[in-house]
Scaffold this active site. Structure first.
Site, PDB file in Angstrom:
ATOM      1  N   CYS A 248       6.143  38.684  45.549  1.00  0.00           N
ATOM      2  CA  CYS A 248       5.371  37.914  44.574  1.00  0.00           C
ATOM      3  C   CYS A 248       4.884  38.799  43.425  1.00  0.00           C
ATOM      4  O   CYS A 248       5.037  40.020  43.446  1.00  0.00           O
ATOM      5  CB  CYS A 248       4.184  37.257  45.267  1.00  0.00           C
TER       6      CYS A 248
ATOM      7  N   CYS B 255      -0.869  42.686  49.443  1.00  0.00           N
ATOM      8  CA  CYS B 255       0.038  43.342  48.487  1.00  0.00           C
ATOM      9  C   CYS B 255      -0.452  44.748  48.153  1.00  0.00           C
ATOM     10  O   CYS B 255       0.347  45.680  48.033  1.00  0.00           O
ATOM     11  CB  CYS B 255       0.156  42.516  47.214  1.00  0.00           C
TER      12      CYS B 255
ATOM     13  N   ASP C  96       7.412  40.089  51.689  1.00  0.00           N
ATOM     14  CA  ASP C  96       7.488  41.093  50.626  1.00  0.00           C
ATOM     15  C   ASP C  96       8.047  42.398  51.185  1.00  0.00           C
ATOM     16  O   ASP C  96       7.706  42.798  52.294  1.00  0.00           O
ATOM     17  CB  ASP C  96       6.105  41.386  50.034  1.00  0.00           C
TER      18      ASP C  96
ATOM     19  N   CYS D 212       4.500  37.519  54.594  1.00  0.00           N
ATOM     20  CA  CYS D 212       4.962  36.835  53.381  1.00  0.00           C
ATOM     21  C   CYS D 212       6.389  37.194  52.984  1.00  0.00           C
ATOM     22  O   CYS D 212       6.921  36.619  52.043  1.00  0.00           O
ATOM     23  CB  CYS D 212       4.013  37.130  52.223  1.00  0.00           C
TER      24      CYS D 212
END
Length: 128
Positions: free
Chosen positions: A63, A106, A39, A37
């Site tokens: 995010c 995450c 991140d 993603c």
């Protein structure tokens, strides 16, 4: 996908944003990323002479769930020993923030960042 109130709170009011001097021997830094993603999470801990994490900082590009995971973890590690902080699992983070399955990565990043910061701190101490 709806974020939980805790994610929204940590996203809108992130705790412990910033950084410490990486040259400080009492600071451990962990930088991790998620290719899936994009991140990127940098987490730093400041450890006192008794081996207790007295402060933590983070900078996360990602995010809301990634920012919330970082913010939460910096709160959790304060006052803990290195072993106690090392024992924090992504499942604990995901459960606390009520992360949906698509955002579990995450919480994994946050766990990995803690472990990397602790490893960095220990390697600095061993190099002395």
């Amino acid at each position: 996908m709806a974020y939980s109130e805790k994610v929204i709170d940590h996203y809108e009011n992130p705790r412990n944003v910033g950084s410490f001097d990486n040259n400080d021997e009492n600071v451990g830094s962990g930088m991790v990323g998620a290719p899936a993603c994009g991140d990127v999470m940098k987490l730093q801990i400041k450890v006192n002479d008794e081996g207790i994490i007295e402060d933590a900082r983070f900078k996360t590009y990602g995010c809301g769930s990634a920012i919330a995971s970082s913010s939460l973890v910096t709160e959790w590690v304060k006052g803990k020993s290195l072993d106690e902080a090392q024992a924090i699992k992504n499942t604990d983070i995901a459960e606390e923030l009520e992360l949906p399955p698509v955002k579990i990565h995450c919480s994994i990043l946050a766990e990995d960042a803690i472990k990397a910061a602790i490893a960095d701190y220990k390697s600095k101490r061993e190099a002395k």
